[in-house]
Design a protein around this motif. Sequence first.
Motif, short mmCIF file in Angstrom:
data_model
loop_
_atom_site.label_atom_id
_atom_site.label_comp_id
_atom_site.label_asym_id
_atom_site.label_seq_id
_atom_site.Cartn_x
_atom_site.Cartn_y
_atom_site.Cartn_z
N THR A 198 -7.61 3.26 -5.82
CA THR A 198 -8.63 4.13 -6.42
C THR A 198 -8.25 5.60 -6.29
O THR A 198 -8.34 6.36 -7.26
N ILE A 199 -7.79 6.00 -5.10
CA ILE A 199 -7.39 7.40 -4.92
C ILE A 199 -6.16 7.71 -5.76
O ILE A 199 -6.05 8.79 -6.35
N ASP A 256 -1.48 6.63 6.57
CA ASP A 256 -2.89 6.48 6.21
C ASP A 256 -3.07 5.40 5.14
O ASP A 256 -4.03 4.62 5.19
N CYS A 298 0.02 1.90 -5.45
CA CYS A 298 0.16 2.33 -4.06
C CYS A 298 0.82 3.72 -4.00
O CYS A 298 1.23 4.27 -5.03
N ARG A 327 0.81 -1.22 0.00
CA ARG A 327 0.00 0.00 0.00
C ARG A 327 0.85 1.27 0.00
O ARG A 327 0.34 2.35 -0.25
N ALA A 350 -7.44 -1.64 -2.31
CA ALA A 350 -8.28 -1.15 -3.40
C ALA A 350 -8.62 0.33 -3.23
O ALA A 350 -8.71 1.08 -4.21
N HIS A 351 -8.78 0.75 -1.97
CA HIS A 351 -9.06 2.16 -1.70
C HIS A 351 -7.84 3.01 -2.05
O HIS A 351 -7.97 4.09 -2.66
N VAL A 352 -6.66 2.52 -1.67
CA VAL A 352 -5.42 3.23 -2.02
C VAL A 352 -5.30 3.35 -3.54
O VAL A 352 -5.01 4.43 -4.07
N ALA A 354 -5.25 1.58 5.19
CA ALA A 354 -6.40 1.50 4.29
C ALA A 354 -6.41 0.18 3.53
O ALA A 354 -5.43 -0.57 3.50
N ASP A 355 -7.55 -0.10 2.91
CA ASP A 355 -7.66 -1.25 2.02
C ASP A 355 -6.87 -0.98 0.74
O ASP A 355 -6.91 0.14 0.21
#
Length: 208
Positions: free
Chosen positions: A198-199, A187, A87, A45, A194-196, A191-192
């Motif tokens: 996506t951002i 942070d 990531c 990540r 996939a969330h990393v 986090a998950d």
Amino acid sequence: MIRSHHRDGLSLLTIDRPDKANALTADMLRDLRAGVAQALDSGARALILTGAGRVFSAGADLDQARAGLATAPEWEDLSAALAALPCLTVAALNGSLAGGAFGMALACDIRLAVPDARFFYPVMRLGFLPQPSDPARLVALVGPARARMILMAGARIDAPEALAWGLVDRILPAPDLMEAACALATDALAADPAHVATIKAMTRPSRA
């Protein structure tokens, strides 16, 4: 000469040839590329790229540069792989950055530097072209005129000027550099993946 560590979502790649100003050989480039692949495979990540000693990297090893390493495709392959990681990537520049090593730092999301770091990319003087993706990434950070100052006029940029131009994002005392890099990753590490990712995708420049 490349230390690669992957644990708990954090990948740490360290260039470890301080007696030669962390100059990069073909084997070192391959090891860095393998480290990036391991980061991807491990679901990292966050990734931190740094160097040992007082210089981040002087670029290509001089003897191997004369034998063709300066224009080898491995440089572009490495920076492309770094840029494509889903990531957060942080270049913790523990010292000066020169030549082909520029591509690695430009491909990272965030660049931190120590106060005495210097930045130069002497392709005009040496008669080489920069790595194909480096000029666009450099222009995105500092604008076309300043990119030309670095690539065409051979300007040597110190850390305060690099910060003012947007080439680096923060200047830290050397003892605080890695702690600051790890803090920026906190942070993302919580986090998950996939969330990393996506951002990261939402903030990706049109030409990365």
